[in-house]
Design an enzyme around this catalytic site. Structure first.
Site, mmCIF file in Angstrom:
data_model
loop_
_atom_site.group_PDB
_atom_site.id
_atom_site.type_symbol
_atom_site.label_atom_id
_atom_site.label_comp_id
_atom_site.label_asym_id
_atom_site.label_seq_id
_atom_site.Cartn_x
_atom_site.Cartn_y
_atom_site.Cartn_z
ATOM 1 N N ASN A 1 7.867 8.588 -9.796
ATOM 2 C CA ASN A 1 8.229 7.353 -9.181
ATOM 3 C C ASN A 1 7.049 6.188 -9.398
ATOM 4 O O ASN A 1 7.383 5.216 -9.686
ATOM 5 C CB ASN A 1 8.998 7.469 -7.969
ATOM 6 C CG ASN A 1 9.360 6.321 -7.290
ATOM 7 O OD1 ASN A 1 10.392 5.544 -7.980
ATOM 8 N ND2 ASN A 1 8.748 5.636 -6.209
ATOM 9 N N ALA B 1 0.916 -1.169 0.195
ATOM 10 C CA ALA B 1 -0.025 -0.028 -0.121
ATOM 11 C C ALA B 1 0.993 1.196 -0.273
ATOM 12 O O ALA B 1 0.649 2.150 0.496
ATOM 13 C CB ALA B 1 -0.936 0.156 1.141
ATOM 14 N N SER B 2 2.280 1.084 -0.518
ATOM 15 C CA SER B 2 2.977 2.075 -0.469
ATOM 16 C C SER B 2 3.226 3.066 -1.629
ATOM 17 O O SER B 2 2.868 2.193 -2.862
ATOM 18 C CB SER B 2 4.302 1.698 0.203
ATOM 19 O OG SER B 2 5.242 2.136 -0.972
ATOM 20 N N CYS B 3 3.334 4.304 -1.865
ATOM 21 C CA CYS B 3 3.620 4.958 -2.955
ATOM 22 C C CYS B 3 5.003 5.103 -3.380
ATOM 23 O O CYS B 3 5.228 5.756 -4.210
ATOM 24 C CB CYS B 3 3.028 6.353 -2.591
ATOM 25 S SG CYS B 3 1.113 6.574 -2.745
ATOM 26 N N VAL B 4 6.082 4.508 -2.641
ATOM 27 C CA VAL B 4 7.279 4.848 -2.978
ATOM 28 C C VAL B 4 7.898 3.223 -2.899
ATOM 29 O O VAL B 4 8.840 3.170 -3.116
ATOM 30 C CB VAL B 4 8.179 5.514 -1.884
ATOM 31 C CG1 VAL B 4 7.981 6.956 -2.272
ATOM 32 C CG2 VAL B 4 7.622 5.572 -0.330
#
Lengths: 103, 167
Positions: free
Chosen positions: B32, A100-103
């Site tokens: 990104n 669930a991470s954006c990075v």
């Protein structure tokens, strides 16, 4: 939620194909799922998969940066191992939920 | 149109014209995030956005403590503009923002750019803004793919399912 037969065993997956119960996962399943992406798993792939499982089960949020700092592979290498989805595809093959991470 | 009829996004072209922490990071997170999803990303830095890819400035980005009504103290009290004008306050607030981001595993600008290019994303600088700020290619971060006119950048933004995003 749905059932899917992977490597001869029935497992629970969500509608995107991610495992809902990481304990049902085996290495053979990873290899079979990888074929859907045209990936032949090498030791390096398994090292990343093991790392993701270990970190996930330890309750950590996963990011590609964390994998890049793991000493297993750099971020460029990670993209080469899992083209088109360095964290998404590797997590799916590792039998853990979609990150669930954006990075 | 149902979701299954939608064609997935193939390419994003992102334009960053501002040099504050939040504007630059919005750009970097979008770029990104795209490459991580297998979407091509091309980023065009122009005007003050050039700070993000200028070697001497990229580690010193700030967030504005004056004229920024959304800025609040920890706890939610509005940040007084008069406090924001004091020497060192903007630097302190900016350092705090960066440390908060680091906790979420959001990297510093140079490392973030490396992550994007590692995934095949491309970084470009605006020629006109470079001329205006008297910058040379050597002043830019090593991973910059080129210095382009706006026409050349648009030339890279063609193709099906491509979106141009202005942050």
């Amino acid at each position: 939620m749905a059932e899917k037969v992977i490597a001869g065993k029935t497992v629970q997956v969500n509608d995107e194909g991610y495992f809902t119960d990481p304990s049902q996962w085996t290495k053979e399943m990873a290899a079979e799922m990888a074929k859907e992406y045209g990936i032949e798993l090498t030791d390096k792939h398994y090292q990343v998969i093991d790392f993701l499982r270990e970190r996930y089960l330890a309750g950590e949020a996963l990011t590609i940066r964390r994998v890049g700092n793991s000493g297993i592979v750099d971020i460029k290498g990670l993209y080469q191992l899992f083209p088109g989805g360095p964290l998404k595809i590797s997590s799916k093959l590792a039998g853990i939920p979609k990150p669930a991470s954006c990075v | 149109m149902s979701k299954t009829d939608e064609k997935p996004l193939k390419k994003v072209c992102i334009i960053c014209a501002k040099g504050t922490i939040e504007d630059v990071y919005a750009t970097l997170v979008l770029a990104n995030g795209a490459v991580m999803e297998g979407i091509e990303a091309r980023v065009f830095f122009t005007f003050f956005g050039l700070d993000a890819i200028t070697k001497s400035q990229m580690k010193k980005l700030h967030t504005a403590t004056v004229g920024n009504p959304a800025l609040r103290m920890p706890g939610g009290i509005p940040f007084p503009s008069l406090l924001g004008i004091l020497p060192g306050v903007e630097a302190g607030v900016s350092a705090m923002m960066k440390s908060q981001m680091e906790k979420l595993d959001i990297p510093p600008v140079d490392e973030f750019l490396e992550m994007i290019t590692a995934g095949g994303g491309e970084i470009y600088a605006c020629k006109l803004a470079m001329d205006m700020f008297k910058l040379k290619k050597e002043d830019l971060w090593e991973g910059v793919s080129g210095v382009l006119t706006v026409g050349e950048f648009y030339g890279m933004c063609g193709g099906e399912n491509t979106q141009i995003i202005f942050t």
